[in-house]
Motif scaffolding. Structure first.
Motif, PDB file in Angstrom:
ATOM      1  N   LEU A  61     -22.770   8.954  31.741  1.00 50.45           N
ATOM      2  CA  LEU A  61     -23.626   9.286  32.881  1.00 50.45           C
ATOM      3  C   LEU A  61     -22.917  10.180  33.887  1.00 50.45           C
ATOM      4  CD1 LEU A  61     -25.403   5.850  33.491  1.00 50.45           C
ATOM      5  CD2 LEU A  61     -26.205   7.835  32.174  1.00 50.45           C
ATOM      6  N   GLY A  62     -21.598  10.164  33.905  1.00 49.97           N
ATOM      7  CA  GLY A  62     -20.871  11.057  34.806  1.00 49.97           C
ATOM      8  C   GLY A  62     -20.961  12.512  34.381  1.00 49.97           C
ATOM      9  N   ALA A  63     -21.327  12.767  33.110  1.00 46.59           N
ATOM     10  CA  ALA A  63     -21.461  14.140  32.606  1.00 46.59           C
ATOM     11  C   ALA A  63     -22.918  14.518  32.403  1.00 46.59           C
ATOM     12  CB  ALA A  63     -20.694  14.281  31.300  1.00 46.59           C
ATOM     13  N   SER A  64     -23.828  13.866  33.118  1.00 44.55           N
ATOM     14  CA  SER A  64     -25.257  14.098  32.935  1.00 44.55           C
ATOM     15  C   SER A  64     -25.652  15.523  33.324  1.00 44.55           C
ATOM     16  CB  SER A  64     -26.051  13.093  33.771  1.00 44.55           C
ATOM     17  OG  SER A  64     -27.435  13.354  33.677  1.00 44.55           O
ATOM     18  N   LEU A  65     -26.447  16.154  32.465  1.00 43.75           N
ATOM     19  CA  LEU A  65     -27.060  17.469  32.714  1.00 43.75           C
ATOM     20  C   LEU A  65     -26.027  18.547  33.035  1.00 43.75           C
ATOM     21  CD1 LEU A  65     -30.212  16.487  34.813  1.00 43.75           C
ATOM     22  CD2 LEU A  65     -30.025  16.828  32.351  1.00 43.75           C
ATOM     23  N   ARG A  66     -24.916  18.516  32.322  1.00 47.05           N
ATOM     24  CA  ARG A  66     -23.957  19.605  32.458  1.00 47.05           C
ATOM     25  C   ARG A  66     -24.482  20.844  31.732  1.00 47.05           C
ATOM     26  NH1 ARG A  66     -18.039  16.792  31.317  1.00 47.05           N
ATOM     27  NH2 ARG A  66     -17.746  15.885  33.409  1.00 47.05           N
ATOM     28  N   PRO A  67     -24.414  22.011  32.344  1.00 42.91           N
ATOM     29  CA  PRO A  67     -24.886  23.233  31.673  1.00 42.91           C
ATOM     30  C   PRO A  67     -23.920  23.653  30.575  1.00 42.91           C
ATOM     31  CG  PRO A  67     -23.903  23.777  33.782  1.00 42.91           C
ATOM     32  CD  PRO A  67     -23.935  22.275  33.715  1.00 42.91           C
ATOM     33  N   PRO A  68     -24.371  24.515  29.673  1.00 41.07           N
ATOM     34  CA  PRO A  68     -23.468  25.014  28.618  1.00 41.07           C
ATOM     35  C   PRO A  68     -22.244  25.687  29.228  1.00 41.07           C
ATOM     36  CG  PRO A  68     -25.737  25.550  28.097  1.00 41.07           C
ATOM     37  CD  PRO A  68     -25.746  24.990  29.483  1.00 41.07           C
ATOM     38  N   LEU A  83     -28.520  11.776  29.707  1.00 41.85           N
ATOM     39  CA  LEU A  83     -27.628  10.626  29.526  1.00 41.85           C
ATOM     40  C   LEU A  83     -26.189  11.045  29.263  1.00 41.85           C
ATOM     41  CD1 LEU A  83     -29.894   8.284  27.362  1.00 41.85           C
ATOM     42  CD2 LEU A  83     -29.495   8.214  29.837  1.00 41.85           C
ATOM     43  N   GLY A  84     -25.896  12.322  29.397  1.00 41.55           N
ATOM     44  CA  GLY A  84     -24.541  12.795  29.200  1.00 41.55           C
ATOM     45  C   GLY A  84     -24.137  12.954  27.750  1.00 41.55           C
ATOM     46  N   ARG A  85     -25.096  12.955  26.832  1.00 42.81           N
ATOM     47  CA  ARG A  85     -24.779  13.116  25.414  1.00 42.81           C
ATOM     48  C   ARG A  85     -24.633  14.593  25.077  1.00 42.81           C
ATOM     49  NH1 ARG A  85     -29.721   9.345  23.474  1.00 42.81           N
ATOM     50  NH2 ARG A  85     -30.710  10.841  24.912  1.00 42.81           N
ATOM     51  N   SER A  86     -23.727  14.907  24.190  1.00 44.32           N
ATOM     52  CA  SER A  86     -23.438  16.291  23.820  1.00 44.32           C
ATOM     53  C   SER A  86     -24.631  16.909  23.095  1.00 44.32           C
ATOM     54  CB  SER A  86     -22.202  16.346  22.920  1.00 44.32           C
ATOM     55  OG  SER A  86     -22.046  17.637  22.370  1.00 44.32           O
ATOM     56  N   MET A  87     -25.109  18.048  23.580  1.00 46.38           N
ATOM     57  CA  MET A  87     -26.223  18.735  22.934  1.00 46.38           C
ATOM     58  C   MET A  87     -25.821  19.292  21.572  1.00 46.38           C
ATOM     59  SD  MET A  87     -29.097  18.585  24.511  1.00 46.38           S
ATOM     60  CE  MET A  87     -29.908  19.933  23.676  1.00 46.38           C
ATOM     61  N   ALA A 262     -32.802  21.774  33.622  1.00 50.24           N
ATOM     62  CA  ALA A 262     -31.876  21.779  32.478  1.00 50.24           C
ATOM     63  C   ALA A 262     -32.608  22.357  31.274  1.00 50.24           C
ATOM     64  CB  ALA A 262     -31.360  20.369  32.202  1.00 50.24           C
ATOM     65  N   TRP A 263     -32.776  23.665  31.297  1.00 47.32           N
ATOM     66  CA  TRP A 263     -33.573  24.335  30.264  1.00 47.32           C
ATOM     67  C   TRP A 263     -32.999  24.161  28.871  1.00 47.32           C
ATOM     68  CZ3 TRP A 263     -30.624  27.742  27.563  1.00 47.32           C
ATOM     69  CH2 TRP A 263     -29.475  28.222  28.182  1.00 47.32           C
ATOM     70  N   TRP A 264     -31.676  24.008  28.748  1.00 53.12           N
ATOM     71  CA  TRP A 264     -31.036  23.968  27.438  1.00 53.12           C
ATOM     72  C   TRP A 264     -31.437  22.745  26.618  1.00 53.12           C
ATOM     73  CZ3 TRP A 264     -28.696  23.657  32.186  1.00 53.12           C
ATOM     74  CH2 TRP A 264     -28.186  22.417  32.569  1.00 53.12           C
ATOM     75  N   ILE A 265     -31.913  21.688  27.235  1.00 54.07           N
ATOM     76  CA  ILE A 265     -32.270  20.480  26.488  1.00 54.07           C
ATOM     77  C   ILE A 265     -33.453  20.737  25.570  1.00 54.07           C
ATOM     78  CG2 ILE A 265     -33.017  18.077  26.704  1.00 54.07           C
ATOM     79  CD1 ILE A 265     -31.596  17.902  29.335  1.00 54.07           C
ATOM     80  N   ALA A 266     -34.423  21.526  26.010  1.00 48.19           N
ATOM     81  CA  ALA A 266     -35.605  21.814  25.199  1.00 48.19           C
ATOM     82  C   ALA A 266     -35.509  23.154  24.487  1.00 48.19           C
ATOM     83  CB  ALA A 266     -36.857  21.789  26.078  1.00 48.19           C
TER      84      ALA A 266
END
Length: 325
Positions: A61-68, A83-87, A262-266
């Protein structure tokens, strides 16, 4: 008068061998790029989960929504989700899930539909009519709507997705195989096989299947795109792949509410879907020409034609310069 000596004459040129498939693939740059991309997707789906471990589900959770970015190591290259999971890890994991639905569904529909279609087209008559009417009944229901209804009744799972998508796509191969077999059953080599007492099974397997197979494989490649898009659509609607499993369509669905922040998620899984489907379509068009002896010349003559055109233009220019001089 002595007979002329032909011992020193040049030998007759050997018959030109047909070009290998890798030569034909190399002559089409778009098809070559598409083949490389599909090979990378397949290798990622097969070997990727062994390399990423549990990073696709590991939460931070500390790394939530980090951009590329390159600042957080390799697995932070494509950013993280809410949730801070690696894309990157989730894209690799989703590739295996998406292909585990699309590939078995296409193979099942290809085998069943082709077998029934060639059998019906070879025999004709009542068998052909019954098979075609069954195909028409299945086609009367939109495949995506049929999948929605069935998956609402039964629990969404990979097995149910494969079964319903394979069932919905059987008529495509059935009608294609039936048309090919109905045209080939009147050929002389098929008549010769029947004259010598060959049964219908060996005749279909040895004489009709080899000629029909290139067309069926081309249809299967295109149908792979349709099945993959159908799985992505069902997962986007929430009745396909269910968490904690992940697929490209499910990733797009989970990231649609973060498009502005966080456009990169979709966007990234959407790009993966587009690249894979476009590559499969381009490769299917190449395979249709490469497996058809009557159309294969299209993959080899453009360069020769361009070379001849260039030589002709140089000769014409030289003649004009000579005339003017």
């Amino acid at each position: 008068m002595t007979a002329p000596d032909h011992s020193g004459s040049e030998p007759a040129p050997a018959a030109k061998r047909p070009a290998r498939w890798w030569t034909l693939l190399g002559s089409d740059r778009f098809a070559l790029v598409a083949a490389v991309l599909l090979a990378l997707v397949l290798l990622t789906a097969l070997l990727g989960p062994l390399l990423i471990g549990d990073r696709a589900v590991r939460q931070d959770l500390g790394a939530s929504l980090r951009p590329p970015s390159l600042d957080h190591g390799l697995f932070g290259l494509l950013g993280t989700d809410v949730l801070g999971r690696s894309m990157l890890a989730r894209l690799i994991e989703a590739a295996g899930t998406t292909l585990s639905v699309a590939v078995p569904a296409v193979l099942c529909s290809l085998v069943i539909g082709s077998a029934v279609g060639m059998w019906a087209g070879y025999h004709g008559g009542l068998r052909e009519s019954v098979a075609m009417r069954v195909a028409d009944v299945i086609l009367s229901f939109p495949s995506l709507l049929l999948a929605v209804v069935v998956l609402y009744v039964f629990s969404p799972s990979v097995a149910n997705l494969v079964l319903i998508l394979a069932f919905a796509r059987i008529p495509v191969f059935l009608r294609t195989a039936r048309a090919e077999a109905a045209e080939l059953r009147s050929r002389l080599f098929v008549d010769a096989a029947r004259t010598f007492g060959a049964r219908s099974g060996p005749t279909i397997y040895r004489h009709i299947l080899p000629i029909t197979l290139p067309t069926l494989l081309t249809v299967a490649t295109l149908d792979f795109c349709f099945v993959m898009l159908s799985e992505s659509s069902l997962s986007f609607l929430g009745i396909g792949i269910q968490p904690p499993d992940v697929s490209w369509g499910l990733m797009v669905a989970q990231g649609r509410q973060y498009l502005q922040t966080a456009w990169w998620i979709a966007v990234l899984p959407g790009i993966a879907i587009v690249v894979t489907t476009v590559s499969a379509t381009v490769l299917a068009a190449w395979a249709r020409l490469a497996t058809d002896p009557a159309q294969r010349w299209r993959l080899t003559t453009p360069r020769a034609g361009a070379a001849r055109a260039g030589t002709r233009s140089k000769g014409t220019r030289a003649n004009r310069e000579g005339t003017s001089a």
